[in-house]
Write a protein that holds these residues in place. Sequence first.
Motif, PDB file in Angstrom:
ATOM      1  N   ARG A 136       9.233  11.419  35.265  1.00  0.00           N
ATOM      2  CA  ARG A 136       9.609  10.002  35.370  1.00  0.00           C
ATOM      3  C   ARG A 136       9.199   9.233  34.116  1.00  0.00           C
ATOM      4  O   ARG A 136       9.957   8.413  33.600  1.00  0.00           O
ATOM      5  N   VAL A 160      11.412   9.569  30.874  1.00  0.00           N
ATOM      6  CA  VAL A 160      12.764   9.009  30.853  1.00  0.00           C
ATOM      7  C   VAL A 160      12.883   7.948  29.764  1.00  0.00           C
ATOM      8  O   VAL A 160      13.924   7.815  29.112  1.00  0.00           O
ATOM      9  N   SER A 211      15.354  10.005  38.930  1.00  0.00           N
ATOM     10  CA  SER A 211      14.962   9.674  37.562  1.00  0.00           C
ATOM     11  C   SER A 211      16.166   9.604  36.634  1.00  0.00           C
ATOM     12  O   SER A 211      16.014   9.337  35.443  1.00  0.00           O
TER      13      SER A 211
END
Length: 300
Positions: free
Chosen positions: A149, A152, A95
Amino acid sequence: MQSDGVMEPIQERLSLDEDRVDEIVAETFPASDAPAWNATHAGEPVQRIRTAQPTQEAMRAQLRADLERLDQPSTASDERRRYREDAVARALLASGRAVIREPVDANLVVRTLECEQLGSMREASCVVVGARYDGEDVSGIAALLAVSRALVAVDLVRNVRFVAFANTAGTSGSKQYVERLSKAGASVHAMLSFDRIDLARDHEASLLVVGNLASRGLVRRTARAFEMASRIAVRGVALPSWVPGVGASDHASFWRYGWPAAMVSDGPLWRVRSPDAPDVDRIAAAVPGLIAAVTRLAEG
């Protein structure tokens, strides 16, 4: 009871390449004094250009892959833990974040994993999102990876720390972690512990947000944010910490320092669990609510 209210107390081992792991760091730094990250500590994060959040279909596919990968059978608990540790570390590195492995035991074998997403107010108290990766159930850690994730691509105000806890006999990874935070002078604005949230088909698709009375505000904010973004039902429950089950996850370690903390679970601990596998579609439907909750806490 309203869903946003707070009920009062009436009711393949994935080994990282040898040249990407700094074993000396793990051997020379005590668990209470984890080092600053360097590019060889737990592998260099994948450099990514910030993009939009993944689609629901992409998130569901990745969630299924994580659940299948983390739930691989193993003949020995130590082997399973090492396999999961590497799998979680790879996912966090992918990530685009740096990962620190913090030894939990005296032999420096069992380790807690941590990565951090920096916010615009880096000196403000942080938000911690945690889950166990070494237990029988992997739905909590899979949900944590999905949330990490998605965030981000989100600009946050507070720093958010994603922590994958591990325990040993007589040593709590989360207890050791909060002791390190306290010694470092860090402050926690809110902590959410993703417990078992497999949402199997043998019971209603709903989640509980459970905290002690001092965490009543956190419970309420988390439940409200969740229900605005997910079709999965949610209830907020604030009870005295001595009630059985209320402190049955890693969030309880944060109460010792007066930090608000709550557990997210798909039901009370006394529920008889079915042998059914975690329901990927239901968990995927819950992830947007978890993302919204963490985002709300990181903005407050």
